[in-house]
Write an enzyme that holds these catalytic residues in place. Structure first.
Site, PDB file in Angstrom:
ATOM      1  N   SER A 141       0.932  -1.173  -0.026  1.00  0.00           N
ATOM      2  CA  SER A 141       0.083  -0.015  -0.018  1.00  0.00           C
ATOM      3  C   SER A 141       0.972   1.424   0.104  1.00  0.00           C
ATOM      4  CB  SER A 141      -0.987   0.016   1.262  1.00  0.00           C
ATOM      5  OG  SER A 141      -1.348   1.283   1.373  1.00  0.00           O
ATOM      6  N   TYR A 154      -2.010  -0.125  10.944  1.00  0.00           N
ATOM      7  CA  TYR A 154      -2.125  -0.561   9.149  1.00  0.00           C
ATOM      8  C   TYR A 154      -0.737  -0.222   8.487  1.00  0.00           C
ATOM      9  CZ  TYR A 154      -3.793  -0.920   4.438  1.00  0.00           C
ATOM     10  OH  TYR A 154      -4.022  -1.254   3.022  1.00  0.00           O
TER      11      TYR A 154
END
Length: 246
Positions: A141, A154
């Site tokens: 990501s 995250y």
């Protein structure tokens, strides 16, 4: 890599990027193992692949459970005899401030985003080493290279994915002729944004001012890496919506 007749395992294939890349691979003649916990969703994806003339099987898999992963890999090998491509795509994202102490959400992100890479890699890699070829793609990501408030855990998990991916490339590409790619998307229109329970961040995501990428955009970037000449390892792809400034 000439993709026709290759065998791929795609985790998180029941929706979003996983579904899109499974369909894209099948469209190139790849036989696809569709892996996820939501078997009913996988059956729907497989029906669409069959309708377009593609081939694949449904694999009920919990990527956090090594036994479940091993059984799924064994099923794919029993069905098609080999594995050439592993797409480690399963993931979850919960936004909240650290002091909200959403410990259950932290644990899910660590289990799925990190163990969900390690377990399939551990199960598939021996087979790729034995045949001295293959390609592993890990979905990281933008949060694997940048930091964002509300995404503390995250970001930590995706930084782990990015780091592990590059070390994998350094260690196994020269030795075993296995290519490794880390895909690092910005905002993508998937179910990921629906996981957040924190009201402040749910509202912030709902008020986004730019159009996100589509899962098919990420699938196209994966095909680019897979179809590169054998002597080329596309180690990272950082792909953002054109209007995303951070």
């Amino acid at each position: 890599m000439n993709l026709k007749e290759k065998i791929a395992l795609v985790t998180g294939a029941s929706s979003g990027i996983g579904e899109a890349v499974a369909k894209a691979l099948a469209g190139k003649g790849v036989k696809v193992g569709l892996a996820a916990r939501r078997t009913d969703k996988l059956e729907g994806v497989l029906a669409e692949i069959h309708a377009e003339g593609g081939e694949g099987i449904v694999i009920t898999m919990d990527v956090t459970d090594r036994n479940s992963v091993t059984k799924g890999v064994d099923l794919l090998l029993e069905t098609y005899g080999k594995i050439d491509i592993l797409i480690n795509n399963a993931g979850v994202m919960y936004l909240s401030d650290v002091d909200a102490l959403k410990l259950d959400e932290w644990e899910k992100m660590v289990d799925i985003n990190i163990k969900g890479i390690l377990n399939p890699t551990g199960a598939v890699l021996p087979h790729l080493i034995a045949q001295k070829s293959g390609h592993i793609i890990n979905t990281s990501s933008i949060a694997g290279r940048k930091l964002f408030q509300g995404l503390g855990v995250y970001c930590a998990t995706k930084h782990a994915v990015t780091a592990f991916s590059d070390i994998m490339r350094m260690e196994i590409a020269p030795k075993h002729h296995i290519r490794v790619t880390s895909i690092q998307p910005g905002a993508v229109a998937t179910e990921l944004q629906q996981h957040t329970t924190d009201p402040k961040y749910k509202e912030a995501m709902a008020n986004s001012t730019y159009p996100p990428l589509l899962p098919e955009d990420i699938a196209s970037s994966m095909l680019y890496a897979l179809e590169a000449p054998d002597h080329v390892d596309v180690s990272e792809i950082f792909i953002l919506p054109s209007e995303q400034a951070w």
